[in-house]
Design an enzyme around this catalytic site. Structure first.
Site, PDB file in Angstrom:
ATOM      1  N   GLU A   1     -37.932 -29.642  23.361  1.00  0.00           N
ATOM      2  CA  GLU A   1     -37.576 -29.589  24.788  1.00  0.00           C
ATOM      3  C   GLU A   1     -38.590 -30.815  25.655  1.00  0.00           C
ATOM      4  O   GLU A   1     -38.410 -30.558  26.831  1.00  0.00           O
ATOM      5  CB  GLU A   1     -38.007 -28.044  25.365  1.00  0.00           C
ATOM      6  CG  GLU A   1     -39.250 -27.929  25.482  1.00  0.00           C
ATOM      7  CD  GLU A   1     -40.083 -27.179  24.427  1.00  0.00           C
ATOM      8  OE1 GLU A   1     -41.121 -26.491  24.466  1.00  0.00           O
ATOM      9  OE2 GLU A   1     -39.395 -27.176  23.228  1.00  0.00           O
TER      10      GLU A   1
ATOM     11  N   ASP B   1     -40.986 -32.155  30.334  1.00  0.00           N
ATOM     12  CA  ASP B   1     -41.002 -30.930  29.472  1.00  0.00           C
ATOM     13  C   ASP B   1     -40.329 -29.915  30.317  1.00  0.00           C
ATOM     14  O   ASP B   1     -40.348 -29.651  31.713  1.00  0.00           O
ATOM     15  CB  ASP B   1     -42.414 -30.463  29.073  1.00  0.00           C
ATOM     16  CG  ASP B   1     -42.391 -29.335  28.101  1.00  0.00           C
ATOM     17  OD1 ASP B   1     -42.179 -29.486  26.894  1.00  0.00           O
ATOM     18  OD2 ASP B   1     -42.956 -28.113  28.889  1.00  0.00           O
TER      19      ASP B   1
ATOM     20  N   ASP C   1     -29.750 -24.292  23.806  1.00  0.00           N
ATOM     21  CA  ASP C   1     -28.871 -25.693  23.482  1.00  0.00           C
ATOM     22  C   ASP C   1     -28.140 -26.051  24.725  1.00  0.00           C
ATOM     23  O   ASP C   1     -28.271 -27.316  25.268  1.00  0.00           O
ATOM     24  CB  ASP C   1     -28.148 -25.515  22.484  1.00  0.00           C
ATOM     25  CG  ASP C   1     -28.762 -25.211  21.118  1.00  0.00           C
ATOM     26  OD1 ASP C   1     -29.985 -25.697  21.121  1.00  0.00           O
ATOM     27  OD2 ASP C   1     -28.155 -25.153  19.943  1.00  0.00           O
TER      28      ASP C   1
ATOM     29  N   HIS D   1     -30.671 -19.069  20.956  1.00  0.00           N
ATOM     30  CA  HIS D   1     -30.668 -20.510  20.978  1.00  0.00           C
ATOM     31  C   HIS D   1     -29.345 -21.057  21.154  1.00  0.00           C
ATOM     32  O   HIS D   1     -29.398 -22.447  21.777  1.00  0.00           O
ATOM     33  CB  HIS D   1     -30.864 -20.768  19.422  1.00  0.00           C
ATOM     34  CG  HIS D   1     -32.471 -20.713  19.125  1.00  0.00           C
ATOM     35  ND1 HIS D   1     -33.476 -21.686  19.275  1.00  0.00           N
ATOM     36  CD2 HIS D   1     -32.829 -19.660  18.447  1.00  0.00           C
ATOM     37  CE1 HIS D   1     -34.599 -21.189  18.898  1.00  0.00           C
ATOM     38  NE2 HIS D   1     -34.407 -19.790  18.389  1.00  0.00           N
TER      39      HIS D   1
ATOM     40  N   ASN E   1     -35.306 -19.256  25.057  1.00  0.00           N
ATOM     41  CA  ASN E   1     -34.677 -19.189  23.529  1.00  0.00           C
ATOM     42  C   ASN E   1     -34.750 -17.712  23.211  1.00  0.00           C
ATOM     43  O   ASN E   1     -33.908 -16.952  22.572  1.00  0.00           O
ATOM     44  CB  ASN E   1     -35.347 -20.025  22.691  1.00  0.00           C
ATOM     45  CG  ASN E   1     -34.693 -21.387  22.642  1.00  0.00           C
ATOM     46  OD1 ASN E   1     -33.445 -21.509  22.990  1.00  0.00           O
ATOM     47  ND2 ASN E   1     -35.598 -22.490  22.322  1.00  0.00           N
TER      48      ASN E   1
END
Length: 281
Positions: free
Chosen positions: A183, A140, A157, A153, A148
């Site tokens: 994630e 994780d 990404d 975002h 974010n």
């Protein structure tokens, strides 16, 4: 991608893409179809794959071609073998690409959850008693929501894509990375003994922590936490992929409680933290 065949006027280009078809098509894709009926079957299979994914235009294109072939099959001169085989080859390529895309995460190009579930169950079922065993790590990104929220975002990404590249950079043959959701990612290491699995995960953690994230956004810091479980070869294959992932999730929670940016695993029944409880850092 658009497939084009100029040798036959009845051919219409078709675009290939992701497919979510879960069952193999009823056609011999190795030797090719024997008649127009099987060509129709291939087009219908690809159309169904696109429809399942919601790509209606592509599904309609292949379904239209299937209907045309079915309608005209008794009223046109049969294709000569060379022309026929070219169409078959194009459809085989389209189908292979669609199947591969259906097993990949669109953003990171790692494998997706569908592939993970299928492949891990297969590996666990086929595990050799005299083998090293199978290691499964649930990973994780630490505080990814803040990335974010702070940077947007688009940056998020790019971070996910780079993390996948770093996770896959040092994987042994047969190992793979899959996006578990959001994630979270899973690394599967077949034929890996516990020590090799721990050191492999610890190296991946270090690569992420030491990467130059400022190249994406100045001052950006990204780390990962991981829970690593190992099933030895002698253990009976009575636990499925879901059970292994739950074990890894429990250890991931332990890694989070230990302060994040660590790999947690079990040794002799006790939870250990890589680098703190051993000498692999």
């Amino acid at each position: 991608m658009t497939n084009r065949l100029d040798t036959h006027p009845s051919w219409r280009p078709s675009e290939t893409g992701a497919s979510t078809r879960s069952q193999p098509i009823d056609v011999d894709l190795v030797n090719g179809p024997r008649d127009t009926t099987e060509l129709v079957d291939i087009h219908e299979s690809i159309a169904q794959a696109f429809a399942t994914q919601g790509r209606w235009q592509l599904a309609y294109s292949h379904l239209t071609e299937a209907l045309r072939l079915a309608r005209d099959s008794q009223h046109v001169t049969p294709l000569i073998p060379e022309q026929y085989q070219r169409q078959v080859d194009e459809l085989k390529r389209a189908h292979a690409e669609a199947v591969d895309a259906s097993l990949r995460d669109a953003l990171t190009a790692s494998y997706n959850r569908r592939y993970l579930d299928q492949k891990l169950d297969k590996l666990l079922a086929e595990q050799r008693r005299d083998g090293e065993g199978i290691a499964v790590a649930l990973i994780d990104l630490d505080h990814f929501k803040q990335v974010n929220d702070t940077h947007g975002h688009v940056v998020g990404d790019r971070v996910l894509q780079q993390v996948v590249a770093l996770l896959q950079a040092d994987l042994p043959a047969g190992a793979f990375c899959a996006r578990y959701g959001g994630e979270e990612f899973v690394l599967v290491l077949p034929e890996a003994n516990p020590w090799f699995a721990v050191t492999t995960l610890e190296r991946a953690r270090v690569r992420v922590a030491e990467h130059n994230w400022s190249s994406i956004v100045p001052g950006l810091v990204v780390t990962i936490s991981a829970g690593l479980t190992h099933r030895p070869g002698w253990e009976l294959p009575q636990r499925d992929a879901e059970w292994q992932l739950r074990r890894a999730d429990d250890l991931l929670y332990a890694a989070k409680r230990a302060g994040r940016n660590v790999v947690a695993y079990r040794r002799s029944g006790a939870i250990r933290i890589a680098g703190l409880d051993d000498n692999c850092r």
